[in-house]
Scaffold this active site. Sequence first.
Site, PDB file in Angstrom:
ATOM      1  CD  GLU A   1      -6.881   5.316   2.638  1.00  0.00           C
ATOM      2  OE1 GLU A   1      -5.752   4.931   2.966  1.00  0.00           O
ATOM      3  OE2 GLU A   1      -7.767   5.591   3.480  1.00  0.00           O
TER       4      GLU A   1
ATOM      5  CG  ASP B   1      -9.709   7.344   7.203  1.00  0.00           C
ATOM      6  OD1 ASP B   1      -8.695   7.437   6.480  1.00  0.00           O
ATOM      7  OD2 ASP B   1      -9.658   7.372   8.446  1.00  0.00           O
TER       8      ASP B   1
ATOM      9  CG  ASP C   1      -5.603   8.199   4.688  1.00  0.00           C
ATOM     10  OD1 ASP C   1      -6.476   8.786   4.014  1.00  0.00           O
ATOM     11  OD2 ASP C   1      -5.843   7.227   5.430  1.00  0.00           O
TER      12      ASP C   1
ATOM     13  CG  ASP D   1      -2.047   5.212   5.187  1.00  0.00           C
ATOM     14  OD1 ASP D   1      -1.909   4.151   5.836  1.00  0.00           O
ATOM     15  OD2 ASP D   1      -3.132   5.568   4.705  1.00  0.00           O
TER      16      ASP D   1
ATOM     17  CE  LYS E   1      -6.354   8.781   8.075  1.00  0.00           C
ATOM     18  NZ  LYS E   1      -6.806   7.662   8.927  1.00  0.00           N
TER      19      LYS E   1
ATOM     20  NE  ARG F   1     -10.681  -1.308   4.129  1.00  0.00           N
ATOM     21  CZ  ARG F   1     -11.131  -1.524   5.359  1.00  0.00           C
ATOM     22  NH1 ARG F   1     -12.260  -2.196   5.544  1.00  0.00           N
ATOM     23  NH2 ARG F   1     -10.473  -1.076   6.409  1.00  0.00           N
TER      24      ARG F   1
ATOM     25  CE  LYS G   1      -3.140   2.510   3.139  1.00  0.00           C
ATOM     26  NZ  LYS G   1      -3.775   2.475   4.474  1.00  0.00           N
TER      27      LYS G   1
END
Length: 491
Positions: free
Chosen positions: A348, A346, A269, A287, A276, A350, A264
């Site tokens: 995202e 959030d 993010d 991230d 967030k 996956r 990933k």
Amino acid sequence: MALQFQLNQTTPQTVTTDCVIVGIYADKTLSPTAKTLDAASGGRITALTARGDLTGKSGTSALLHDLNGVTAPRVLVVGLGEADKFGPGQYIKAVGDAVRALKDAPVTHALLTLSELPVKDRNAAWNIHQAVIAADHAAYRYTATLGTSRKKAAESGLITLAIHGQESSGLTLGQAIAEGVEYARALGNLPPNICTPVYLAETTAHFAATHPGATCEILDESKMEALGMGALLAVARGSANRPRLIVLKWNGGGDARPYVLVGKGITFDTGGVNLKTQGGIEEMKYDMCGGAAVIGTFVAAVKVRLPLNLIVIVPAVENAIDGNAYRPSDVITSMSGKTIEVGNTDAEGRLILCDALTYAERFKPEALIDVATLTGACMIALGRAATGLMTHHDDLANELLTAGEHVHDRAWRLPLWDEYQNLLDSTFADVYNIGGRWGGAITAGCFLSRFTEGQRWAHLDIAGSASNEGKRGMATGRPVGLLTQWLVDRC
């Protein structure tokens, strides 16, 4: 402080070096070399121990100067803790403590003799390669965005660390893993205004271009659109920093099926429309540590020239927010053809991973592993010590767990039972991208499992293990060690 490594078999009391590093246990038992130096100095180390200057407690150290009978002007005595509890973790800590203790000392060459210590169920080669990894990790300093004076101070000092022993294979593997870990840490620690998807792609492509046998293909937005990567591109819509799909290849195994790692690569993010809040968003540059880790593993594999085929895929995307950003309740179509209802923007990671995992199928993997800072739920469950592992394949789980234990980059298996799958049911699409409040790490793994059917696949959630929290926190480079050892075990 930078380190370079070599092996050394010279007698410790006569070796030409600035410092000899030895150990002492909490019960005042000296390491073999410490005993030798103690005898050469007429019992000086024993006398200091009796006086209470050397306790042997883990985390302590003392720098001794000009011992009679010892050529080296300094001897660093490192506390090893309780002898009956001295295992891999304690060994790694002791090596790190030794390197940190020398940070401000006027030393350009040191002989590390802790590699002679017996570590349960480990051999001499392990001691050497873990000494290299632990020492390099302890010596790491972030300098990329420091001002000139601070950068110069942080980068000053080159220590040649000679490790007592003769297992050259341990040194070679240790240096490769250490370089991979450092590469991953360097990428993970960069600020998101520098480490954008394009920067990550260009940096990775440069590595491949400068290492024979490695290749890199970069897919831009138009190529991903042609492939139907609707999930990945939905996440990318809200950012001015455009996405890239990075595909690295190492062909060391002829016609054999490749091992494929997917990481990933969310370079920052915000959470998107589900924004967030303070207290978490400031660490979201990490991230992309899953992407950094699989790139770091690729670096290690190339450096040691593993005799297998390896493909690394990194979907590099920024999850930002503007008027074009994707929304909760959107329905998007993934590369697999499955439709996904967005319950939370959030979640995202996956979404970009599911398209990357579908893309990986074309390579007919021998095994397919994804690595991601995927869920806060995994951090709540396991803290920062363990990586979360999920797979339907017991043999693959055992391989990864064994590799992690061997290099002390450990994982813990979580279930992927069918009872969790219905939490992802959607009225409006084939699957919902969140599974509710409970078991969030597991339902995220269940989501990914729907895009890896027929694959020998495992998911590593590194939300906790990828970085240390707080103002002084940094990327750890995990699980480069676990993944590299797993690949070595496949050779």
